[in-house]
Design a protein around this motif. Structure first.
Motif, PDB file in Angstrom:
ATOM      1  N   VAL A 163       0.807  -1.006   0.068  1.00  0.00           N
ATOM      2  CA  VAL A 163      -0.028   0.037   0.071  1.00  0.00           C
ATOM      3  C   VAL A 163       0.911   1.240   0.074  1.00  0.00           C
ATOM      4  O   VAL A 163       0.760   2.225  -0.606  1.00  0.00           O
ATOM      5  CB  VAL A 163      -0.837   0.087   1.112  1.00  0.00           C
ATOM      6  N   ARG A 164       1.725   1.241   0.768  1.00  0.00           N
ATOM      7  CA  ARG A 164       2.841   2.639   0.962  1.00  0.00           C
ATOM      8  C   ARG A 164       3.455   2.694  -0.641  1.00  0.00           C
ATOM      9  O   ARG A 164       3.636   3.759  -0.808  1.00  0.00           O
ATOM     10  CB  ARG A 164       3.749   2.523   1.934  1.00  0.00           C
ATOM     11  N   TRP A 165       4.068   1.362  -1.048  1.00  0.00           N
ATOM     12  CA  TRP A 165       4.964   1.626  -2.143  1.00  0.00           C
ATOM     13  C   TRP A 165       3.933   2.069  -3.450  1.00  0.00           C
ATOM     14  O   TRP A 165       4.364   2.761  -4.222  1.00  0.00           O
ATOM     15  CB  TRP A 165       5.271   0.077  -2.624  1.00  0.00           C
ATOM     16  N   SER A 166       2.636   1.869  -3.308  1.00  0.00           N
ATOM     17  CA  SER A 166       1.639   2.108  -4.499  1.00  0.00           C
ATOM     18  C   SER A 166       1.232   3.675  -4.375  1.00  0.00           C
ATOM     19  O   SER A 166       0.727   4.219  -5.105  1.00  0.00           O
ATOM     20  CB  SER A 166       0.460   1.310  -4.373  1.00  0.00           C
ATOM     21  N   GLY A 167       1.632   4.333  -3.033  1.00  0.00           N
ATOM     22  CA  GLY A 167       1.039   5.609  -2.924  1.00  0.00           C
ATOM     23  C   GLY A 167      -0.522   5.977  -2.513  1.00  0.00           C
ATOM     24  O   GLY A 167      -1.008   6.822  -2.537  1.00  0.00           O
ATOM     25  N   ARG A 168      -0.966   4.641  -2.149  1.00  0.00           N
ATOM     26  CA  ARG A 168      -2.349   4.509  -1.746  1.00  0.00           C
ATOM     27  C   ARG A 168      -2.711   4.820  -0.432  1.00  0.00           C
ATOM     28  O   ARG A 168      -3.774   4.881  -0.070  1.00  0.00           O
ATOM     29  CB  ARG A 168      -3.060   3.059  -2.476  1.00  0.00           C
ATOM     30  N   GLY A 169      -1.766   4.993   0.430  1.00  0.00           N
ATOM     31  CA  GLY A 169      -2.089   5.056   1.845  1.00  0.00           C
ATOM     32  C   GLY A 169      -0.772   4.783   2.721  1.00  0.00           C
ATOM     33  O   GLY A 169       0.392   4.305   2.357  1.00  0.00           O
TER      34      GLY A 169
END
Length: 244
Positions: A163-169
């Motif tokens: 989730v962090r890697w994708s920038g979604r949260g």
């Protein structure tokens, strides 16, 4: 509460879709067949669209309560709303004819919290009451809250990293379930559970129409074929009754 444990709001705010969902639930539970006023509880009301749908029906008639841990309602008329701090429900035992828990159990916490959620629903349900339970499948291809492929397939310790890697949260705050573990949990909570996912798919098509080529192809499949796909469909949908 640590950041990794913080549960975020994921309310669906599209009121049109909530009306469709209300019609589907009414059809699946056979709620149009009674002339009596029935008391209904929606756990995790989100936008309030489903609670409002049932509260606004002239026939059949429902007396509706709704609860949530936050107030994200866009429609507030016709039903009572109570803020709750946890999975515990502020109602007397055997108060409701119908309880709806629609994409809620994955948000309440770990397996212990999920069992509390189910046991509280059983406690407030009348002896002959019905529960609509919808839960995202852990093996869905695209996780619906963060729109990331295979997110829930990963081990728990890697989901927040994705989730962090994708920038979604900052972290992943849901606990989707496999079909087998969901059925074990409902049994331990004191329910008889019937998978109605195929019926729900047919009802969705009847209410909303076919959406795309894949849906059109799947719609032509016999129920026996669709039942073989229940383990991998995006959402598990169950009708629950109290065990005898």
């Amino acid at each position: 509460m640590s950041a990794s444990a913080t549960r975020q709001g994921h309310a669906v705010l599209d009121l049109v879709s909530r009306q469709w969902k209300g019609r589907k639930i009414e059809r699946l539970l056979g709620l149009g067949e009674s002339t009596q006023v029935r008391r209904l509880l929606e756990v995790g009301t989100g936008s309030g669209g489903i609670a409002h749908f049932f509260a606004s029906q002239a026939s059949p008639t429902f007396d509706v309560d709704a609860v949530d841990v936050t107030d994200a309602r866009q429609v507030v008329e016709g039903y009572r709303f109570t803020l709750v701090p946890s999975a515990l429900l502020p109602f007397e035992s055997e108060s409701f004819d119908v309880v709806l828990t629609n994409h809620v159990i994955e948000h309440v916490g770990d397996s212990s919290d999920q069992m509390t959620h189910l046991r509280e629903i059983r406690r407030v349900l009348k002896a002959d009451g019905l529960v609509y339970l919808a839960v995202p499948n852990r093996w869905m291809l695209v996780e619906p809250h963060y729109k990331l492929p295979f997110l829930s397939w990963l081990p728990r310790k890697l989901r927040s990293t994705y989730v962090r890697w994708s920038g979604r949260g900052t972290h992943y705050d849901c606990e989707p379930l496999e079909r087998g573990e969901l059925e074990i949990m409902t049994g331990r909570a004191g329910f008889d559970a019937r998978n109605i996912s195929v019926e729900a798919f047919r009802a969705t098509l009847a209410i909303e129409g076919n959406k795309g080529t894949i849906a059109s192809i799947v719609a032509r499949m016999p129920d026996t074929w669709l039942q073989k796909l229940e383990a991998i469909i995006p959402t598990h949908i169950y009708l629950l009754r109290k065990s005898s």
